[in-house]
Design a protein around this motif. Structure first.
Motif, short mmCIF file in Angstrom:
data_model
loop_
_atom_site.label_atom_id
_atom_site.label_comp_id
_atom_site.label_asym_id
_atom_site.label_seq_id
_atom_site.Cartn_x
_atom_site.Cartn_y
_atom_site.Cartn_z
N ARG A 134 2.00 21.60 -9.58
CA ARG A 134 2.06 22.53 -8.45
C ARG A 134 3.07 23.64 -8.65
N MET A 135 3.90 23.54 -9.69
CA MET A 135 4.90 24.55 -9.94
C MET A 135 4.24 25.88 -10.34
N ILE A 136 4.69 26.95 -9.75
CA ILE A 136 4.24 28.28 -10.17
C ILE A 136 4.86 28.55 -11.53
N PRO A 137 4.07 28.94 -12.54
CA PRO A 137 4.60 29.07 -13.90
C PRO A 137 5.77 30.05 -14.00
N LEU A 138 6.88 29.58 -14.52
CA LEU A 138 8.06 30.43 -14.67
C LEU A 138 7.80 31.56 -15.65
N GLY A 139 6.97 31.31 -16.65
CA GLY A 139 6.74 32.30 -17.68
C GLY A 139 6.11 33.59 -17.19
N GLN A 140 5.45 33.55 -16.04
CA GLN A 140 4.83 34.76 -15.52
C GLN A 140 5.67 35.42 -14.43
N MET A 141 6.77 34.77 -14.04
CA MET A 141 7.63 35.34 -12.99
C MET A 141 8.60 36.36 -13.57
N THR A 142 9.05 37.25 -12.70
CA THR A 142 10.19 38.11 -13.00
C THR A 142 11.15 38.00 -11.81
N ALA A 143 12.44 38.18 -12.08
CA ALA A 143 13.45 38.08 -11.03
C ALA A 143 14.32 39.32 -11.04
N THR A 144 14.66 39.81 -9.85
CA THR A 144 15.52 40.98 -9.72
C THR A 144 16.57 40.70 -8.65
N ALA A 145 17.72 41.37 -8.80
CA ALA A 145 18.79 41.24 -7.82
C ALA A 145 19.58 42.55 -7.81
N PRO A 146 20.08 42.97 -6.65
CA PRO A 146 20.83 44.22 -6.58
C PRO A 146 22.21 44.13 -7.20
N SER A 147 22.67 42.90 -7.49
CA SER A 147 23.99 42.73 -8.08
C SER A 147 23.94 41.58 -9.09
N ALA A 148 24.54 41.80 -10.25
CA ALA A 148 24.59 40.74 -11.26
C ALA A 148 25.75 41.00 -12.20
N GLN A 149 26.44 39.94 -12.56
CA GLN A 149 27.50 40.02 -13.55
C GLN A 149 26.88 40.17 -14.93
N SER A 150 27.55 40.90 -15.82
CA SER A 150 27.04 41.07 -17.18
C SER A 150 26.80 39.72 -17.84
N GLY A 151 25.61 39.52 -18.39
CA GLY A 151 25.26 38.26 -19.04
C GLY A 151 24.78 37.20 -18.08
N GLU A 152 24.79 37.50 -16.78
CA GLU A 152 24.36 36.53 -15.76
C GLU A 152 23.38 37.21 -14.81
N GLY A 153 22.37 37.84 -15.41
CA GLY A 153 21.38 38.58 -14.65
C GLY A 153 20.42 37.67 -13.90
N ALA A 154 19.59 38.29 -13.07
CA ALA A 154 18.64 37.53 -12.25
C ALA A 154 17.68 36.71 -13.10
N ASP A 155 17.38 37.18 -14.32
CA ASP A 155 16.45 36.45 -15.18
C ASP A 155 16.96 35.07 -15.53
N LYS A 156 18.29 34.86 -15.46
CA LYS A 156 18.85 33.54 -15.79
C LYS A 156 18.50 32.49 -14.73
N ALA A 157 18.04 32.95 -13.56
CA ALA A 157 17.67 32.01 -12.50
C ALA A 157 16.27 31.46 -12.68
N ILE A 158 15.51 32.01 -13.64
CA ILE A 158 14.14 31.51 -13.87
C ILE A 158 13.91 31.19 -15.34
N ASP A 159 14.99 30.87 -16.06
CA ASP A 159 14.85 30.56 -17.49
C ASP A 159 14.74 29.07 -17.76
N ASP A 160 14.67 28.26 -16.69
CA ASP A 160 14.52 26.80 -16.83
C ASP A 160 15.65 26.20 -17.66
N ASN A 161 16.84 26.77 -17.49
CA ASN A 161 18.01 26.29 -18.22
C ASN A 161 19.18 26.16 -17.24
N PRO A 162 19.49 24.95 -16.79
CA PRO A 162 20.58 24.77 -15.82
C PRO A 162 21.94 25.23 -16.33
#
Length: 211
Positions: free
Chosen positions: A66-94
């Motif tokens: 039932r999981m929506i495939p992470l590989g087709q998602m994109t993530a954006t955020a108006p604020s992110a620390q360098s190296g800790e962008g929104a994409d890190k929230a959907i990389d399946d890596n805790p």
């Protein structure tokens, strides 16, 4: 609502009355079918019979299916620390995370992250995993909104996460059509409360909607 395997022999599975212009549903016991027919027996405006229909399979499948495939998602955020962008929230890596900028003056709008699902889904759950070490930006009070295509954002859930849990935490919503899901971190913990926001991983579950 009726179903058929051959487009000739039809079986009625639901009947009732809808009101208003919002998305409404007809729920019935699972049934095998190739065709689904919706018949309008009456209308508040007889001159207009237009409506849109989407099908949602509510059969309880394993979470992995039932999981929506992470590989087709994109993530954006108006604020992110360098190296800790929104994409890190959907990389399946805790071990990685999205984190708002350390040095930027925080505003409410900065504590948001948006997931583009890469398709149209009948979303039923949202899952959030907090950062695995440290406290800055762990989300406490949240607001979840969805958007379908070019439509407006609609809030579908508000509540509170446990800030001491590092495993996934689930937010269940009434099934809703969406192409994007947004989380607003209303309150967070850390060195400066309600300043930063973070997420180790995020995802959602739902059924793909075929056009």
């Amino acid at each position: 609502v009726a179903v058929s395997d051959n487009n000739t022999d039809w079986t009625r599975v639901a009947a009732g009355r809808w009101s208003g212009a919002a998305n409404q549903s007809a729920t019935f016991a699972p049934v095998t079918a190739r065709y689904v027919r919706v018949t309008s027996l009456s209308s508040a405006n007889p001159a207009s019979g237009e409506f849109k229909v989407a099908l949602f399979d509510a059969t309880v499948l394993p979470i992995s299916e039932r999981m929506i495939p992470l590989g087709q998602m994109t993530a954006t955020a108006p604020s992110a620390q360098s190296g800790e962008g929104a994409d890190k929230a959907i990389d399946d890596n805790p071990g990685t995370m999205w984190h708002t900028s350390w040095g930027m003056t925080a505003t409410d709008a900065m504590r948001t992250i948006t997931l583009d699902l890469g398709g149209r889904y009948m979303v039923e759950e949202f899952w959030y995993m907090s950062r695995q070490s440290g406290n800055n930006g762990r989300v406490r009070d949240y607001e979840i909104s969805v958007k379908d295509g070019s439509g407006a954002w609609t809030v579908v859930s508000t509540g509170r996460f446990s800030t001491s849990v590092t495993a996934y935490q689930k937010v269940s919503v009434d099934p809703v059509m969406a192409t994007q899901v947004r989380m607003f971190a209303n309150t967070t913990i850390g060195d400066a409360a309600h300043t930063f926001a973070s997420a180790a991983d995020m995802t959602g579950t739902g059924g793909a909607v075929q056009h």
